[in-house]
Design an enzyme around this catalytic site. Structure first.
Site, PDB file in Angstrom:
ATOM      1  N   LYS A  87       0.907  -1.045   0.066  1.00  0.00           N
ATOM      2  CA  LYS A  87       0.094   0.090   0.056  1.00  0.00           C
ATOM      3  C   LYS A  87       0.887   1.231  -0.028  1.00  0.00           C
ATOM      4  O   LYS A  87       1.801   1.263   0.859  1.00  0.00           O
ATOM      5  CB  LYS A  87      -0.976   0.054   1.088  1.00  0.00           C
ATOM      6  CG  LYS A  87      -2.419  -0.291   0.900  1.00  0.00           C
ATOM      7  CD  LYS A  87      -3.277   0.282   2.235  1.00  0.00           C
ATOM      8  CE  LYS A  87      -4.742  -0.357   2.098  1.00  0.00           C
ATOM      9  NZ  LYS A  87      -5.313  -0.365   2.949  1.00  0.00           N
ATOM     10  N   ARG A 109      -5.546   0.155 -13.120  1.00  0.00           N
ATOM     11  CA  ARG A 109      -6.118  -0.970 -12.392  1.00  0.00           C
ATOM     12  C   ARG A 109      -5.232  -1.121 -11.142  1.00  0.00           C
ATOM     13  O   ARG A 109      -4.326  -1.435 -11.358  1.00  0.00           O
ATOM     14  CB  ARG A 109      -6.572  -2.069 -13.215  1.00  0.00           C
ATOM     15  CG  ARG A 109      -6.908  -3.378 -12.315  1.00  0.00           C
ATOM     16  CD  ARG A 109      -7.597  -4.452 -12.903  1.00  0.00           C
ATOM     17  NE  ARG A 109      -8.800  -4.032 -13.568  1.00  0.00           N
ATOM     18  CZ  ARG A 109      -9.738  -5.065 -13.887  1.00  0.00           C
ATOM     19  NH1 ARG A 109      -8.982  -6.321 -13.930  1.00  0.00           N
ATOM     20  NH2 ARG A 109     -10.778  -4.764 -14.683  1.00  0.00           N
ATOM     21  N   HIS A 137     -15.734   0.014 -10.973  1.00  0.00           N
ATOM     22  CA  HIS A 137     -15.108  -0.270 -12.163  1.00  0.00           C
ATOM     23  C   HIS A 137     -15.803   0.548 -13.229  1.00  0.00           C
ATOM     24  O   HIS A 137     -16.967  -0.011 -13.978  1.00  0.00           O
ATOM     25  CB  HIS A 137     -15.203  -1.834 -12.373  1.00  0.00           C
ATOM     26  CG  HIS A 137     -14.411  -2.492 -13.385  1.00  0.00           C
ATOM     27  ND1 HIS A 137     -14.040  -1.641 -14.838  1.00  0.00           N
ATOM     28  CD2 HIS A 137     -14.289  -3.634 -13.978  1.00  0.00           C
ATOM     29  CE1 HIS A 137     -13.431  -2.390 -15.491  1.00  0.00           C
ATOM     30  NE2 HIS A 137     -13.759  -3.527 -15.093  1.00  0.00           N
TER      31      HIS A 137
HETATM   32  C1  NCD Z   1     -14.314  -7.934 -13.618  1.00  0.00           C
HETATM   33  C2  NCD Z   1     -13.204  -7.167 -12.956  1.00  0.00           C
HETATM   34  O1  NCD Z   1     -12.077  -7.140 -13.144  1.00  0.00           O
HETATM   35  O2  NCD Z   1     -13.788  -6.377 -11.926  1.00  0.00           O
HETATM   36  N1  NCD Z   1     -14.081  -8.127 -14.823  1.00  0.00           N
HETATM   37  C3  NCD Z   1     -13.885  -7.372 -15.765  1.00  0.00           C
HETATM   38  O3  NCD Z   1     -13.273  -6.278 -15.684  1.00  0.00           O
HETATM   39  N2  NCD Z   1     -13.946  -7.865 -17.148  1.00  0.00           N
HETATM   40  C4  NCD Z   1     -15.147  -8.780 -13.029  1.00  0.00           C
HETATM   41  C5  NCD Z   1     -14.355  -9.950 -12.188  1.00  0.00           C
HETATM   42  O4  NCD Z   1     -13.043 -10.049 -12.283  1.00  0.00           O
HETATM   43  O5  NCD Z   1     -15.168 -10.942 -12.132  1.00  0.00           O
END
Ligand code: NCD
Length: 309
Positions: A87, A109, A137
């Protein structure tokens, strides 16, 4: 309105309904373009975008990269699938790297909720959250609602049930905000142990019976059981989960109407969703993937227009 009210895409919670409508209108145009023989436009030739992925991803990473390349942006990629991201430390490192690379936009991400927001406060670049831990997301929720609009004509007034591991899902929280802002009614279904405490405050009702949930809804968005985030046993076994909450053909055939089935991927086939449903004409899973590129082109294009150069 022809401009977004935000300079970063950090969450759906801080978007206005008008922003979402503008993103959809822009994505309609990009969807037409990517279905033409020449899929590329020169729009963002002077923009540099860094994709920073501190967590595994297939669809989202490829989708962002394709969207950026189809807009003719310069793209640099960094991925670290290390699960021991400490972190703070990594993010500060990241900040310093980005500052010296002079990028205009960062798609990130990260396993820590709030990481994208932290970056937006410390870096002079536009930030797009591609998933921050179990928080949000936003582009997934945008492409999900856009796909419902494509399939059913509109989102307003539709009944959407989100099934499965809501507790660990950033897709679920972004979907609640997006669907509610667009006037859909959203509920959840799954074991109580996989339901977060915040559901009441968002006025999201909970079905424990899958048949009841499916009979209620127009659209079922089936989520993956996030095995990598299960620190304790939330249910006895995957077999039992599949028996009680799995969406399969027998269940769909027992309904009096045809419903639309969605999944953000990756699918655990045979657990939350059976192959005969995933590959059936109920499913719009591959349309979601196609729409994802158009939605991400729209987001990047609109954020680039707000860049203070
Ligand atoms: C999702 C995620 O990574 O949050 N997938 C994605 O972005 N296509 C959902 C998941 O991982 O189940």
């Amino acid at each position: 309105m022809s401009k977004l009210s935000v300079d970063h895409l950090l969450s759906i919670e801080n978007l206005k309904k008008k922003d979402i409508e503008l993103i959809f209108k822009t994505a309609d145009n990009f969807k037409r373009i990517i279905n033409q023989p020449i899929k590329k436009v020169p729009t963002l030739r002077d923009i540099t975008i860094a994709n920073l992925f501190f967590e595994n991803s297939t669809r989202t990473r490829l989708s962002f990269e394709l969207a950026e390349k189809r807009l003719s942006a310069d793209v640099v990629n960094f991925s670290s699938s290390s699960s021991s991201v400490v972190k703070g430390e990594t993010l500060i490192d990241t900040v310093n790297n980005i500052l010296s690379m002079k990028v205009d936009m960062v798609v990130m991400r990260h396993p820590n909720p709030g990481a994208a927001e932290f970056l937006s406060r410390n870096v002079n670049a536009s930030i797009v959250n591609a998933g921050d831990g179990a928080h949000e997301h936003p582009t997934q929720a945008l492409l999900d609602s856009f796909s419902i609009r494509d399939k059913l004509g509109k989102v307003e007034g539709k009944k959407v049930v989100i099934i499965g591991d809501i507790l660990h899902s950033r897709v679920a929280l972004s979907n609640f905000h997006c669907l509610q802002k667009l006037g859909a009614e959203v509920r959840v279904c799954g074991p109580s142990t996989l339901m977060p405490k915040y559901l009441d405050s968002l006025n999201v009702k909970h079905f424990t019976d899958i048949k009841e949930a499916m009979s209620w809804c127009d659209v079922a968005n089936v989520l993956r059981i996030q095995l990598e985030r299960q620190d304790v046993n939330y249910f006895p076994s995957l077999r039992e989960y599949a028996m009680i909450y799995g969406v399969n053909k027998k269940l769909l055939d027992s309904l009096e109407k045809q419903i639309v089935v969605m999944h953000p991927g990756p699918i655990n086939r045979g657990v939350e969703l059976s192959s005969d449903v995933a590959d059936s004409d109920h499913s719009i899973i591959l349309d979601q993937v196609e729409n994802g590129v158009a939605i991400r082109m729209a987001v990047i294009y609109l954020l680039a227009a707000n860049l203070k150069k």
